[in-house]
Write an enzyme that holds these catalytic residues in place. Structure first.
Site, PDB file in Angstrom:
ATOM      1  N   THR A  85      47.485 -51.986 -81.303  1.00  0.00           N
ATOM      2  CA  THR A  85      48.570 -50.804 -81.198  1.00  0.00           C
ATOM      3  C   THR A  85      49.144 -50.926 -79.889  1.00  0.00           C
ATOM      4  O   THR A  85      50.219 -50.435 -79.800  1.00  0.00           O
ATOM      5  CB  THR A  85      47.751 -49.673 -81.394  1.00  0.00           C
ATOM      6  OG1 THR A  85      47.303 -49.465 -82.659  1.00  0.00           O
ATOM      7  CG2 THR A  85      48.657 -48.276 -81.165  1.00  0.00           C
ATOM      8  N   ASP A 119      47.451 -57.672 -85.971  1.00  0.00           N
ATOM      9  CA  ASP A 119      46.555 -56.206 -85.981  1.00  0.00           C
ATOM     10  C   ASP A 119      45.266 -56.948 -86.086  1.00  0.00           C
ATOM     11  O   ASP A 119      44.814 -57.636 -86.751  1.00  0.00           O
ATOM     12  CB  ASP A 119      46.866 -55.821 -87.489  1.00  0.00           C
ATOM     13  CG  ASP A 119      46.186 -54.351 -87.594  1.00  0.00           C
ATOM     14  OD1 ASP A 119      46.905 -53.280 -87.633  1.00  0.00           O
ATOM     15  OD2 ASP A 119      45.131 -54.291 -87.846  1.00  0.00           O
ATOM     16  N   SER A 120      44.193 -56.175 -85.430  1.00  0.00           N
ATOM     17  CA  SER A 120      43.012 -56.632 -85.334  1.00  0.00           C
ATOM     18  C   SER A 120      42.273 -56.838 -86.755  1.00  0.00           C
ATOM     19  O   SER A 120      41.308 -57.452 -86.770  1.00  0.00           O
ATOM     20  CB  SER A 120      42.012 -55.892 -84.314  1.00  0.00           C
ATOM     21  OG  SER A 120      41.596 -54.563 -84.921  1.00  0.00           O
ATOM     22  N   SER A 121      42.655 -56.199 -87.766  1.00  0.00           N
ATOM     23  CA  SER A 121      42.078 -56.208 -88.908  1.00  0.00           C
ATOM     24  C   SER A 121      42.348 -57.789 -89.629  1.00  0.00           C
ATOM     25  O   SER A 121      41.562 -58.088 -90.424  1.00  0.00           O
ATOM     26  CB  SER A 121      42.927 -55.462 -90.119  1.00  0.00           C
ATOM     27  OG  SER A 121      42.825 -54.096 -89.701  1.00  0.00           O
ATOM     28  N   ASP A 157      40.434 -51.563 -83.782  1.00  0.00           N
ATOM     29  CA  ASP A 157      39.673 -51.553 -85.272  1.00  0.00           C
ATOM     30  C   ASP A 157      38.473 -52.501 -85.257  1.00  0.00           C
ATOM     31  O   ASP A 157      37.444 -52.073 -85.680  1.00  0.00           O
ATOM     32  CB  ASP A 157      40.673 -51.900 -86.338  1.00  0.00           C
ATOM     33  CG  ASP A 157      41.767 -50.738 -86.766  1.00  0.00           C
ATOM     34  OD1 ASP A 157      41.728 -49.500 -86.184  1.00  0.00           O
ATOM     35  OD2 ASP A 157      42.706 -50.742 -87.211  1.00  0.00           O
ATOM     36  N   THR A 208      19.919 -50.416 -88.731  1.00  0.00           N
ATOM     37  CA  THR A 208      20.151 -49.044 -89.308  1.00  0.00           C
ATOM     38  C   THR A 208      21.523 -48.753 -89.490  1.00  0.00           C
ATOM     39  O   THR A 208      22.314 -49.032 -88.639  1.00  0.00           O
ATOM     40  CB  THR A 208      19.326 -48.235 -88.345  1.00  0.00           C
ATOM     41  OG1 THR A 208      19.446 -46.790 -88.885  1.00  0.00           O
ATOM     42  CG2 THR A 208      19.770 -48.028 -86.834  1.00  0.00           C
ATOM     43  N   GLN A 209      21.637 -47.805 -90.480  1.00  0.00           N
ATOM     44  CA  GLN A 209      23.341 -47.162 -90.804  1.00  0.00           C
ATOM     45  C   GLN A 209      23.260 -46.112 -89.665  1.00  0.00           C
ATOM     46  O   GLN A 209      24.541 -45.765 -89.628  1.00  0.00           O
ATOM     47  CB  GLN A 209      23.036 -46.572 -92.185  1.00  0.00           C
ATOM     48  CG  GLN A 209      22.884 -47.557 -93.436  1.00  0.00           C
ATOM     49  CD  GLN A 209      22.985 -46.748 -94.663  1.00  0.00           C
ATOM     50  OE1 GLN A 209      23.131 -45.303 -94.589  1.00  0.00           O
ATOM     51  NE2 GLN A 209      22.229 -47.589 -95.676  1.00  0.00           N
ATOM     52  N   CYS A 210      22.210 -45.462 -89.021  1.00  0.00           N
ATOM     53  CA  CYS A 210      22.236 -44.428 -87.964  1.00  0.00           C
ATOM     54  C   CYS A 210      23.199 -45.024 -86.835  1.00  0.00           C
ATOM     55  O   CYS A 210      23.079 -46.358 -86.500  1.00  0.00           O
ATOM     56  CB  CYS A 210      20.880 -44.109 -87.333  1.00  0.00           C
ATOM     57  SG  CYS A 210      20.159 -43.435 -88.823  1.00  0.00           S
TER      58      CYS A 210
END
Ligand code: ASP
Length: 341
Positions: free
Chosen positions: A12, A56-58, A89, A275-277
């Site tokens: 961006t 774009d970083s994607s 991103d 972990t998802q946390c």
């Protein structure tokens, strides 16, 4: 006067609106600098390089990580520090990968970007870029203060391989929940010295470029279907799995799940438990729901982020080593990406 190399990869910060579609697309880097004459006021000599085709970083991938790594490596001796402009991103993924590529780094590589394009009246790009350059140029007794890969965004320098993008619209887009900030920018730059990565100057920088992309990230969820995880076993060429589990590394104790994980490990495929946390650590064995994973030889990602976990897995697979060695090395902090204990 510090010599800084500013590398534009896209994102961006250097984008403009496409007149036809209204969507943001990258534009020519030379125009980016026209927007920030303030850079000339810094006590630094700045040279610039740009990806031939900014993205774009994607659209970042391993070959673009290598393109960026190569730009830094080829100029490593000639510059005191590096600033990388990158889309937010996937910035944490690229910056983590770059941290593994440069072993014994003894200069700063500072990633930054912005949520609004540089030409926007309310842009966050100027502050991010100017301070990132200033940080890359920070020296004490002729030596760089920062000797690691950092990520500067919204008044904070964070250890890059500890970061995650947590917000798609706030200027404060990144967080590092498991490691303190390295520098806070206010009236002065406040350096959090005890938390900076220390280096052994006798060791030479070693540049690594092998990544194995045959990996997958699996996020467990309540109600997950057995067929999803067993299907993994049939995927040809799969070399490693990052398993995003609940809480402190927990997952279902159902036999189909543990059998599938066991079969992967039996095939020599490392399975990493993260972990998802957003914060905290995997502690296998703390709950009954992770005892089975530990017994099977699942590797603990401890408090690593998923971004750093996948980059580290690709890196270690690329270095080619037996599974037991990979387990030991994975569970060791290589670039400050996980806590030591
Ligand atoms: N989509 C953009 C990118 O990652 C967002 C940004 O630059 O912050 O390239």
């Amino acid at each position: 006067m510090s010599k800084i190399l500013l590398i534009y990869t896209g994102g961006t910060i250097g984008m403009t609106k496409d007149v036809q579609t209204g969507a943001l697309i990258p534009f020519d880097f030379s125009r980016l600098l026209e927007h920030i004459p303030e850079l000339l006021q810094l006590h630094c000599h700045i040279d610039t390089l740009s990806f031939k085709i900014p993205v774009d970083s994607s659209d970042m991938n391993v070959s673009r990580w290598k393109e960026l790594g190569g730009m830094i490596y080829d100029n490593y001796v000639a510059y005191d520090g590096f600033v990388v402009l990158h889309g937010s991103d996937t910035m944490s993924y690229t910056a983590s990968a770059i941290s593994f590529m440069f072993e014994n780094l003894d200069k700063p590589i500072i990633f930054t970007g912005s949520q609004l394009p540089i030409g926007d009246l309310r842009t966050d790009a100027k502050e991010n870029l100017i301070t990132a350059v200033q940080i890359a140029g920070l020296q004490e007794k002729g030596k760089p203060v920062i000797t690691e890969v950092g990520l500067y965004f919204e008044y904070k320098l964070l250890r890059a391989n500890r970061t995650t993008k947590i917000n798609a619209e706030h200027f404060r887009a990144f967080q590092s929940l498991n490691y303190p900030e390295l520098i806070t920018s206010g009236v002065h730059l406040k350096v959090n010295t005890p938390f900076l990565r220390k280096i052994n100057r006798k060791r030479k920088m070693v540049y690594h470029t092998h990544f194995d992309t045959n990996v997958v990230i699996i996020k467990v969820f309540p109600g997950m279907n057995a067929s999803i995880i067993t299907a993994l076993l049939a995927v040809k060429g799969i070399k490693g799995v990052v398993l995003e589990t609940f809480g402190a590394g927990n997952a279902t104790t159902k036999t189909w799940f543990l059998d599938a994980i066991s079969a992967l490990i039996q095939q020599g495929i490392p399975v990493i438990n993260v972990t998802q946390c957003a914060g905290g650590s995997v502690i296998m064995g703390a709950y009954d729901t992770s005892v089975g994973l530990k017994k099977l030889g699942v590797i603990s990602g401890k408090d690593i982020t998923t971004e750093a976990a996948v980059a580290k897995l690709m890196y270690l697979l690329g270095e080619e080593m037996p599974l037991n060695v990979l387990k030991t090395i994975y569970e060791t902090s290589l670039r400050g990406e996980m806590s030591e204990n």
